[in-house]
Design a protein around this motif. Sequence first.
Motif, short mmCIF file in Angstrom:
data_model
loop_
_atom_site.label_atom_id
_atom_site.label_comp_id
_atom_site.label_asym_id
_atom_site.label_seq_id
_atom_site.Cartn_x
_atom_site.Cartn_y
_atom_site.Cartn_z
N ASN A 189 -72.88 32.01 55.00
CA ASN A 189 -72.74 33.47 55.05
C ASN A 189 -71.46 33.95 55.74
O ASN A 189 -71.37 35.09 56.16
CB ASN A 189 -73.95 34.09 55.74
N ARG A 190 -70.47 33.06 55.87
CA ARG A 190 -69.22 33.43 56.54
C ARG A 190 -68.08 33.37 55.53
O ARG A 190 -67.89 32.36 54.84
CB ARG A 190 -68.93 32.48 57.71
N GLN A 199 -71.19 44.11 57.49
CA GLN A 199 -71.30 42.70 57.13
C GLN A 199 -69.91 42.08 56.95
O GLN A 199 -69.65 40.98 57.43
CB GLN A 199 -72.12 42.55 55.85
N GLN A 205 -68.25 41.62 60.41
CA GLN A 205 -68.85 40.64 61.31
C GLN A 205 -68.88 39.23 60.73
O GLN A 205 -68.95 38.26 61.50
CB GLN A 205 -70.28 41.09 61.67
N GLN A 206 -68.84 39.10 59.41
CA GLN A 206 -69.00 37.79 58.80
C GLN A 206 -67.71 37.23 58.21
O GLN A 206 -67.74 36.20 57.54
CB GLN A 206 -70.10 37.84 57.73
N THR A 207 -66.60 37.88 58.46
CA THR A 207 -65.31 37.36 58.00
C THR A 207 -64.68 36.55 59.12
O THR A 207 -64.62 36.99 60.27
CB THR A 207 -64.37 38.50 57.57
#
Length: 362
Positions: free
Chosen positions: A160-161, A198, A201-203
């Motif tokens: 999820n990154r 999202q 925060q997930q990059t």
Amino acid sequence: MAEVEQAVRQVLGDLIPEDLQTDLISAGALSALRVDQDQVRLEITLGYPCASVLPALRERIRSAVEAVIEGRRLLLAVTVAIKPHRAQGGMPAMAQVTNVIAVASGKGGVGKSTTAVNLALALAREGARVGILDADIFGPSQPLMLGLPEGTRPQVRDGNRFVPVEAHGLQSMSMGYLITEQTPVVWRGPKASGALTQMMQQTLWHQLDYLIVDLPPGTGDIVLTLAQKVPVAGAVVVTTPQDIALLDATKGVEMFRKVDVRVLGIIENMAVHVCSQCGHQEHVFGEGGARRLADRYHTEVLGALPLSLKIREQADAGRPTVAAEPDGPEAALYLAAARRLAARLSLTEEGKRGFPKVVTQH
């Protein structure tokens, strides 16, 4: 030797770099000063990237200081150190991102996204590590402007990154990488806001000095989400000279003030039309509006960009102006605007950074 030290401080107190618009002493740029019998050691640390003008500034400092040190040898170091700056509400900084800068507009059609990508490229050319986040969930345009082919997707790690997509030396992330041109985003506000959170925060951004966030036009849910959940060090508002655009830009400035985000300045796009045949200049959309807006809110006009077919064509072709013609006159305007916004960010709201400890030895 105390007189020499005082003379050096006086010189630095009178020396105002154009982009900084305050003197080196008031800016807290004096890092170290040591006066000995036969030499002077001087360290100047600037808080903003300025690679294109740094050699000239270094020589300007050297010339001014050598005139007052009575024949001593000058050992001069002029360096850049980009530090994190206060975000709204004291929000802690993002991992791997030193400063987040929002680029906004009160309305669409003023060239905000073109300005955002060229500012990002300009900061990178001045020596900073820069990323750009396309926060326009419904109409992402940065993949096109960065020249990335349709179907470009970020790598995914740990399930999820997202790994930022590299283009023209920038790290980038956009909803445009996650959808297709034939798949419009049909979401209500909360879901779109969640998508922005999202992506933020997930990059897996990698050691960025600046993350430029290209916001959607207006002052809606996504802009509010950014202000509430993302540590924003400063904002730039893009406008055109027309009265209606300035009215909407005023709303944008007011919004950032209400959410405690510092407005670094105004960029006036399409400020003047230059005839390609004869060179005649005409302010087809009006003149002086951005200056009046900046004066009203105690900020500044960071730059005024021309109404240029070339700028639009280069962005549409995936080669924004700063990348396509880095030594051209339009690129020079973006570079100057980028240095000014970074320089302004390097100062506190009072116009001065905290003074460092300066150890002076005789």
